[in-house]
Design an enzyme around this catalytic site. Structure first.
Site, mmCIF file in Angstrom:
data_model
loop_
_atom_site.group_PDB
_atom_site.id
_atom_site.type_symbol
_atom_site.label_atom_id
_atom_site.label_comp_id
_atom_site.label_asym_id
_atom_site.label_seq_id
_atom_site.Cartn_x
_atom_site.Cartn_y
_atom_site.Cartn_z
ATOM 1 N N GLU A 158 0.828 -1.211 0.000
ATOM 2 C CA GLU A 158 0.000 0.000 0.000
ATOM 3 C C GLU A 158 0.859 1.256 0.000
ATOM 4 O O GLU A 158 0.642 2.176 -0.794
ATOM 5 C CB GLU A 158 -0.929 0.003 1.216
ATOM 6 N N ASP B 18 0.990 3.889 -3.217
ATOM 7 C CA ASP B 18 0.535 5.270 -3.073
ATOM 8 C C ASP B 18 1.602 6.267 -3.510
ATOM 9 O O ASP B 18 1.326 7.222 -4.251
ATOM 10 C CB ASP B 18 0.142 5.552 -1.618
ATOM 11 N N SER C 231 -7.256 1.518 -4.074
ATOM 12 C CA SER C 231 -6.081 2.166 -3.480
ATOM 13 C C SER C 231 -5.243 2.885 -4.518
ATOM 14 O O SER C 231 -4.571 3.865 -4.220
ATOM 15 C CB SER C 231 -5.187 1.126 -2.800
#
Length: 541
Positions: free
Chosen positions: A254, A258, A453
């Site tokens: 994650e 990002d 995400s």
């Protein structure tokens, strides 16, 4: 309880399959975050934000951090009451932030038990152990209304990251016509992002509740990509820190996703990563720290963590929603992933659910598509839905009413019994299917990743470009997006697919215009920039 009253919305229930092990050691040291009211200034702040949202961007005057603190910070008298309360129960005041309305107290577990009339204990769950309590949190009557929420007594994991690694052995891949993957820059090209914009004076804030990144991965990734390496700043919140685990299947995936997507599509941008514990207190504190960060001053936040509305306490939802409202006043756009488990959002109760914080009416909720393209152009784009292997979150909020700016979006009533008319999720969309996913580098290895995400940082990067080009932050962008005409061409309208991920729950279908799978659609970045540049005309119609 004598002169004690309960904090509405603070009730904690035992998670399914969890059990109490023993009472907490009374001498254990811990800290708790208290969220204070805004008092008479709250309605004034709401009026200001609503009026500002109606103005063209060129005429918006967002507040500076100092202006906000002076006009809308917590009342010093309220802070004094908390200090007296802490002293009475032998608790120490570790931090006071009047801008965000946060006061942090520390002390022994026994002191917190007495101060808030709870019985703290250790609990065991098949997936995690935690400190917590059952029932409501209580406060002295003289703190009624002063204290809006108490966070950190219970430190169970609060949210999940919304990303999916592509697994080549997935049987579902065999039936797919595509198994392509893209560099983030290739996705940005298909979405016609503005090019040749230097975003080095912009800062994107990213909220992370675990994991970390390796500097050598970031350096290698951007060198190979041919894009300027971002300036990365780690901001440690409540003991959180950049701590890569070496497992990209976990939070590392994650964090890296990002950073690499946001910075790849906003060349030269500064990225502030706010690392915090995965608890309700940690999540709230990370958000308020980022929004009120006077040093780094992010103009846009990307949040790819969340949970179904039903998995939050009401006090958490209210406090975080207020923080996002603060962001609007300060000119900070907040982009949130809408979830990866379709209309159920991973709750197996036969009902539809939407993800929070994406369901907050003060954020830009980002849903997912499956994107196929040739030579930098889109050939097909449909709702991301691979059944049990993932599907875009979206639907109708059980918590928030329909915002004014969605009045003409034809948001359907909820498919749940009672047919509530509420906030529609998501607002916008972008590529999220791992089968048409993003190439990233994490823990020294290359992976293909999808999930909503990926969409939050993708939109955060676009907002950073727009902010740079406009010369000022757009801030709360939702009302402006919903007033754009189809003639502006700012969105690719997704009209095929649904978000039923299990065949056991109802779902929402894609349709012309806004829908509860992909919102207004995926972006045409250059046309969106032009439409927002011309928004003085659009918003005055």
């Amino acid at each position: 309880m004598g002169n004690y009253i309960r904090i509405e919305g603070s009730e904690r229930i035992l998670p399914k399959n969890a059990r109490k092990i023993d009472t907490l050691d009374p001498n254990e040291q811990m800290s708790v975050t208290i969220y204070l009211r805004r008092g008479s200034t709250k309605s004034k702040l709401e009026k200001m934000v609503n009026e500002m949202a109606e103005r063209p961007f060129s005429k918006r005057q967002h507040l500076s951090h100092d202006e906000f603190a002076d006009a809308y910070g917590a009342d010093p008298e309220d802070v004094k009451k908390i200090e007296e309360f802490a002293d009475e129960y032998d608790l120490k005041v570790d931090e006071i932030n009047t801008s965000s309305g946060i006061v942090v107290l520390s002390g022994k577990a026994s002191s917190f038990n007495q101060a808030f009339n709870v019985e703290l204990a250790n609990y065991e769950h098949p997936d995690f152990n935690y400190r917590g309590h059952t029932g409501h949190v209580y406060i002295p009557e003289n703190l009624n209304d002063v204290v809006q929420g108490v966070f950190g007594l219970d430190n169970r994991p609060q949210a999940k990251p919304h990303f999916r690694l592509l697994k080549e052995d997935n049987a579902v891949l065999d039936s797919r016509s595509s198994g392509v993957s893209y560099k983030p820059t290739e996705v940005a090209k298909m979405y016609n992002y503005p090019s040749d914009i230097d975003c080095s004076s912009q800062c994107i804030g990213i909220i992370e509740l675990g994991g970390g990144y390796r500097q050598e991965d970031i350096k290698t990734y951007f060198k190979d990509l041919g894009v300027s390496e971002p300036q990365l700043i780690d901001v440690n919140v409540d003991g959180g820190k950049n701590k890569p685990t070496g497992d990209p299947n976990g939070p590392d995936g994650e964090v890296v996703l990002d950073i690499e997507i946001a910075a790849a599509v906003a060349s030269g941008v500064k990225v502030a990563v706010y690392f915090a514990p995965n608890t309700d207190a940690g999540f709230l504190k990370a958000i308020t720290t980022a929004i009120h960060d006077k040093k780094n001053k992010p103009s846009v936040l990307s949040i790819s963590w969340g949970a179904a509305e039903s998995n939050w306490t009401n006090q958490s939802i209210k406090a975080m929603n207020q923080a996002f409202h603060d962001a609007a006043a300060l000119g900070v756009t907040v982009c949130c992933a809408s979830g990866d488990n379709g209309a159920s959002d991973g709750v197996n109760d036969g009902k539809a659910h939407v993800d929070f914080p994406a369901s907050s009416p003060n954020v830009l909720a980002c849903g997912g598509t499956k994107l196929e393209g040739n030579n930098g152009a889109i050939s097909q784009e449909v709702v991301w839905n691979e059944g049990n292997n993932g599907a875009t979150g979206g639907g109708v909020s059980d918590v928030f009413e329909l915002p004014k700016w969605q009045d003409n979006a034809h948001v359907p009533t909820s498919i749940n019994p009672g047919g509530k008319k509420g906030r529609g999720v998501p607002d916008v969309a972008g590529d999220a299917d791992p089968a048409t996913g993003y190439k990233i580098l994490a823990d020294g290895k290359q992976f293909v990743v999808g999930g909503t995400s990926a969409v939050a940082p993708l939109w955060a990067g676009l907002i950073a470009n727009i902010n740079q080009k406009l010369g000022k932050p757009v801030g709360f962008i939702n009302p402006a997006l919903y007033q754009l005409s189809s003639e502006d061409g700012a969105f690719h309208d997704i009209t095929s697919g649904n978000n039923d991920s299990t065949d056991e729950h109802g779902s929402y279908k894609a349709s012309q215009g806004w829908d509860a799978c992909t919102g207004l659609g995926s972006p045409d970045g250059a046309k969106l920039l032009k439409a927002l540049t011309d928004s003085a005309h659009n918003l005055s119609k």
